[in-house]
Design an enzyme around this catalytic site. Structure first.
Site, PDB file in Angstrom:
ATOM      1  N   ASP A 173       0.822  -1.206   0.000  1.00  7.50           N
ATOM      2  CA  ASP A 173       0.000   0.000   0.000  1.00  7.50           C
ATOM      3  C   ASP A 173       0.859   1.260   0.000  1.00  7.50           C
ATOM      4  O   ASP A 173       2.090   1.200   0.026  1.00  7.50           O
ATOM      5  CB  ASP A 173      -0.925   0.003   1.220  1.00  7.50           C
ATOM      6  CG  ASP A 173      -1.952  -1.115   1.182  1.00  7.50           C
ATOM      7  OD1 ASP A 173      -2.241  -1.611   0.081  1.00  7.50           O
ATOM      8  OD2 ASP A 173      -2.458  -1.485   2.259  1.00  7.50           O
ATOM      9  N   TYR A 220       5.092 -10.017   5.943  1.00  4.30           N
ATOM     10  CA  TYR A 220       5.003  -8.580   6.155  1.00  4.30           C
ATOM     11  C   TYR A 220       5.447  -8.266   7.574  1.00  4.30           C
ATOM     12  O   TYR A 220       5.215  -9.053   8.501  1.00  4.30           O
ATOM     13  CB  TYR A 220       3.576  -8.069   5.947  1.00  4.30           C
ATOM     14  CG  TYR A 220       3.120  -8.059   4.508  1.00  4.30           C
ATOM     15  CD1 TYR A 220       3.233  -6.911   3.724  1.00  4.30           C
ATOM     16  CD2 TYR A 220       2.563  -9.198   3.929  1.00  4.30           C
ATOM     17  CE1 TYR A 220       2.807  -6.897   2.408  1.00  4.30           C
ATOM     18  CE2 TYR A 220       2.139  -9.196   2.620  1.00  4.30           C
ATOM     19  CZ  TYR A 220       2.262  -8.045   1.856  1.00  4.30           C
ATOM     20  OH  TYR A 220       1.839  -8.040   0.553  1.00  4.30           O
TER      21      TYR A 220
END
Length: 258
Positions: free
Chosen positions: A83, A144
């Protein structure tokens, strides 16, 4: 990278011409600092990592001008999507690129690609792949890491190692509830509970011990899963913090809205 012996050719005028790179399915290994970018995925109206990478590939003739907008024709695929503002230490992209010279990938072309890229984006290396390889479809797990200040688990006694360790232990108990297969439709946008794509499998969700960056204390939440839906990670961490602060019901079903 092995040394290459290049074979030059002559044109109709007898002038020596450098060999033309051949098209091959390749895998690019890259990393980037996401600050200042609107994410990984290309968007015509925004500055993105893929947009910069494509520009560099076109500049080096690895991608012909007329194909720079035809990602399907290039068989373009990314292993993960990040993102806005999110960085990546290891990202993988696969595509059909004109990059092979005399049977080997051209190191000089790779150097030119990096010269064409901004300083905050780097292609570490590349290698040939089978014609059916897809960076997205053939990725079996994704990792992540989410950083948050240690004070996020409690403003008081942040210098008390015993207190902080106890808070982290409790936080890890909460994070452990994410592991396994769950519906995450309420952790993303515009997805219904009966949507089968909301089912995701989480392999690992843990919080580290504190560490220091520029005299500030941070924690690292590591999440490993087969795949994630849009915004899932930040909402997972957000809900866990709310549960830790007793803002949310600690016994709520994982599909509860954040």
């Amino acid at each position: 990278m092995a040394m290459m012996e290049l074979t030059n050719t002559e044109d109709d005028k007898g002038e020596i011409q450098p060999p033309k790179p051949k098209k091959r399915r390749v895998v690019l290994f890259m990393g980037y600092l996401g600050s200042g970018y609107q994410g990984m995925q290309r968007n015509r109206d925004a500055k993105t990592i893929e947009g910069e990478l494509m520009r560099a590939l076109v500049n080096t003739a690895c991608v012909p001008d007329h194909l720079q907008d035809d990602y399907a024709k290039l068989k373009w695929s990314r292993s993960a999507r990040t993102d806005k503002g999110v960085s990546a230490a290891g990202q993988v992209v696969s595509a059909d690129l004109k990059c092979e010279v005399d049977g080997q990938l051209s190191q000089s072309l790779l150097d030119q690609i990096n010269e064409s890229l901004p300083e905050d984006i780097t292609v570490y290396g590349w290698m040939r792949a089978t014609g059916s390889f897809s960076a997205k479809a053939d990725c079996v797990r994704r990792r992540y890491e989410y950083l948050l200040p240690t004070s996020g688990l409690g403003q008081e006694d942040v210098d008390n190692e015993k207190v902080v360790s106890a808070r982290i232990a409790r936080f890890n108990v909460i994070l452990a509830r994410y592991t396994g297969s769950h519906l995450f439709h309420n952790f993303t946008d515009k997805m219904k509970g009966d949507d089968p794509t909301a089912q995701r499998y989480i392999l690992e969700c843990t919080c580290s011990e504190p560490f220091t960056i520029q005299n500030s204390s941070f924690l690292k939440v590591s999440l490993v899963g087969q795949s994630f839906v849009l915004h899932q990670i930040r909402k997972m961490v957000g809900l866990a913090l709310q549960v830790r602060s007793l803002v949310a019901n600690p016994f709520a079903n994982l599909s509860a809205s954040v």
